[in-house]
Scaffold this motif. Structure first.
Motif, PDB file in Angstrom:
ATOM      1  N   GLN A 188       0.123  -6.390 -32.838  1.00  0.00           N
ATOM      2  CA  GLN A 188      -1.026  -7.063 -32.220  1.00  0.00           C
ATOM      3  C   GLN A 188      -0.623  -7.862 -30.989  1.00  0.00           C
ATOM      4  O   GLN A 188      -1.452  -8.122 -30.116  1.00  0.00           O
ATOM      5  N   THR A 210      -9.021  -7.103 -17.632  1.00  0.00           N
ATOM      6  CA  THR A 210      -9.230  -5.683 -17.919  1.00  0.00           C
ATOM      7  C   THR A 210      -7.947  -4.872 -17.779  1.00  0.00           C
ATOM      8  O   THR A 210      -7.908  -3.708 -18.178  1.00  0.00           O
ATOM      9  N   VAL A 262       0.810  -5.931 -26.186  1.00  0.00           N
ATOM     10  CA  VAL A 262      -0.472  -5.430 -25.706  1.00  0.00           C
ATOM     11  C   VAL A 262      -0.346  -4.301 -24.683  1.00  0.00           C
ATOM     12  O   VAL A 262      -1.287  -3.537 -24.479  1.00  0.00           O
ATOM     13  N   ASN A 263       0.811  -4.180 -24.029  1.00  0.00           N
ATOM     14  CA  ASN A 263       0.955  -3.107 -23.040  1.00  0.00           C
ATOM     15  C   ASN A 263       2.422  -2.773 -22.831  1.00  0.00           C
ATOM     16  O   ASN A 263       3.302  -3.596 -23.076  1.00  0.00           O
ATOM     17  N   TYR A 305      -3.211   0.669 -27.610  1.00  0.00           N
ATOM     18  CA  TYR A 305      -3.308  -0.630 -28.281  1.00  0.00           C
ATOM     19  C   TYR A 305      -4.760  -0.893 -28.669  1.00  0.00           C
ATOM     20  O   TYR A 305      -5.048  -1.299 -29.793  1.00  0.00           O
ATOM     21  N   THR A 306      -5.675  -0.674 -27.734  1.00  0.00           N
ATOM     22  CA  THR A 306      -7.104  -0.891 -27.994  1.00  0.00           C
ATOM     23  C   THR A 306      -7.588  -0.003 -29.138  1.00  0.00           C
ATOM     24  O   THR A 306      -8.374  -0.441 -29.991  1.00  0.00           O
ATOM     25  N   TYR A 307      -7.098   1.236 -29.178  1.00  0.00           N
ATOM     26  CA  TYR A 307      -7.528   2.194 -30.193  1.00  0.00           C
ATOM     27  C   TYR A 307      -7.063   1.794 -31.588  1.00  0.00           C
ATOM     28  O   TYR A 307      -7.812   1.908 -32.576  1.00  0.00           O
ATOM     29  N   ASN A 318      -4.614  -4.591 -21.689  1.00  0.00           N
ATOM     30  CA  ASN A 318      -4.360  -3.807 -22.892  1.00  0.00           C
ATOM     31  C   ASN A 318      -4.144  -2.318 -22.611  1.00  0.00           C
ATOM     32  O   ASN A 318      -4.937  -1.674 -21.902  1.00  0.00           O
ATOM     33  N   HIS A 319      -3.111  -1.773 -23.216  1.00  0.00           N
ATOM     34  CA  HIS A 319      -2.837  -0.342 -23.184  1.00  0.00           C
ATOM     35  C   HIS A 319      -3.942   0.381 -23.967  1.00  0.00           C
ATOM     36  O   HIS A 319      -4.403  -0.117 -24.998  1.00  0.00           O
ATOM     37  N   PRO A 320      -4.392   1.569 -23.532  1.00  0.00           N
ATOM     38  CA  PRO A 320      -5.459   2.278 -24.261  1.00  0.00           C
ATOM     39  C   PRO A 320      -5.116   2.526 -25.727  1.00  0.00           C
ATOM     40  O   PRO A 320      -5.984   2.417 -26.603  1.00  0.00           O
ATOM     41  N   LYS A 359      -5.745  -1.313 -32.648  1.00  0.00           N
ATOM     42  CA  LYS A 359      -5.745  -2.720 -33.056  1.00  0.00           C
ATOM     43  C   LYS A 359      -6.698  -2.983 -34.224  1.00  0.00           C
ATOM     44  O   LYS A 359      -6.400  -3.791 -35.117  1.00  0.00           O
ATOM     45  N   GLU A 360      -7.846  -2.336 -34.246  1.00  0.00           N
ATOM     46  CA  GLU A 360      -8.797  -2.538 -35.339  1.00  0.00           C
ATOM     47  C   GLU A 360      -8.172  -2.151 -36.684  1.00  0.00           C
ATOM     48  O   GLU A 360      -8.405  -2.806 -37.700  1.00  0.00           O
TER      49      GLU A 360
END
Length: 282
Positions: A154, A7, A157-158, A14-16, A10-12, A18-19
């Motif tokens: 991709q 948990t 990640v952080n 990055y999560t936002y 990933n940086h926030p 990546k899709e």
């Protein structure tokens, strides 16, 4: 010893984003890339069974306007031959900048492609370490050459920065790397893959270090359950210059479509890829 929980990876931002990056990547791969994602991009119509849905999917036609646009833009950017001007001790970079035989122009094209596709890329300068290197002659005799490694968004990640006087200083970068782990047969052609993380950071004294983290299952408290964590494997690497001095910065830069800061820029081809998918569904 460095340990990261799943948990914490990933940086926030990055999560936002990546899709979005994945969507562009799959569209550029063509129909095969889109179909490989199951029903993600072509929802199953209500009531369709597997055989019906497979036939439905086969009839869907993709005119890859996104890929053709990418080709056209890259062609326009590199229509004229590049001019390379390097100091004598770095001239080898012109014909092999990444250690894999890419010329500096080919590398620039790959970087430009990443920026068009995703609006983001990372570049890391890596230098092999060796003992008893004191002069340029020693360096040449040992065949020590710097190289530039390229990372897609991709895989980055952080990251973390701090304000240092009047500048933002990069203090941490976490990179996901796919590795070949082999199998029980030990055959040279085995292609079983896994993941590890490369943590680039400035230590307590402000010097550049590299830590390799590998996945490990560990118990969760007193319960029988386990959790996936990433633990340090091997010693912390402390890169040095040929003169023996350590680096007080991370030799990593972000390249974006708007600027070269850690903040994420928009992907120039994303809107076209979304429209391309809408056309594909129709």
């Amino acid at each position: 010893m460095t340990t990261l929980r799943h948990t914490e990876l990933n940086h926030p931002d990055y999560t936002y984003y990546k899709e979005n990056w994945d969507l562009v990547k799959h569209v550029l791969e063509g129909k095969k890339g889109i179909d490989s994602q199951g029903e993600t991009y072509l929802p199953r119509p209500s009531g369709r069974q597997d055989a019906e849905y497979d036939s439905y999917k086969k009839r869907a036609v993709l005119y890859n306007a996104t890929s053709r646009t990418e080709d056209g833009l890259l062609g326009a950017m590199f229509r004229k031959d590049s001019k390379v001007d390097l100091p004598p001790n770095l001239e080898y970079l012109e014909t092999n900048i990444d250690g894999e035989g890419s010329t500096i122009t080919q590398f620039a094209k790959k970087s430009s492609k990443h920026i068009l596709d995703f609006g983001r890329q990372g570049l890391l300068v890596d230098y092999p370490q060796a003992d008893n290197i004191k002069t340029l002659e020693d360096e040449r005799n040992a065949n020590l050459k710097a190289r530039v490694q390229s990372y897609t968004p991709q895989s980055i990640v952080n990251w973390h920065t701090v304000r240092d006087g009047g500048i933002q200083k990069l203090t941490h970068v976490l990179i996901e790397e796919e590795i070949v782990v082999g199998d029980a047969s030990g055959h040279v052609f085995s292609r079983d893959t896994g993941y590890q993380y490369r943590l680039l950071e400035l230590d307590a004294e402000g010097f550049y270090t590299i830590t390799i983290l590998e996945p490990t299952e560990q118990p969760m408290g007193d319960s029988a359950k386990t959790e996936l964590v990433y633990k340090q494997t091997g010693d912390i690497i402390k890169p040095r210059l040929p003169n023996g001095n350590r680096l007080n910065f991370i030799p990593f830069i972000f390249v974006g479509s708007l600027d070269n800061t850690p903040s994420i820029d928009r992907a120039p081809l994303y809107d076209l890829a979304v429209l391309n998918l809408a056309h594909y569904r129709n």
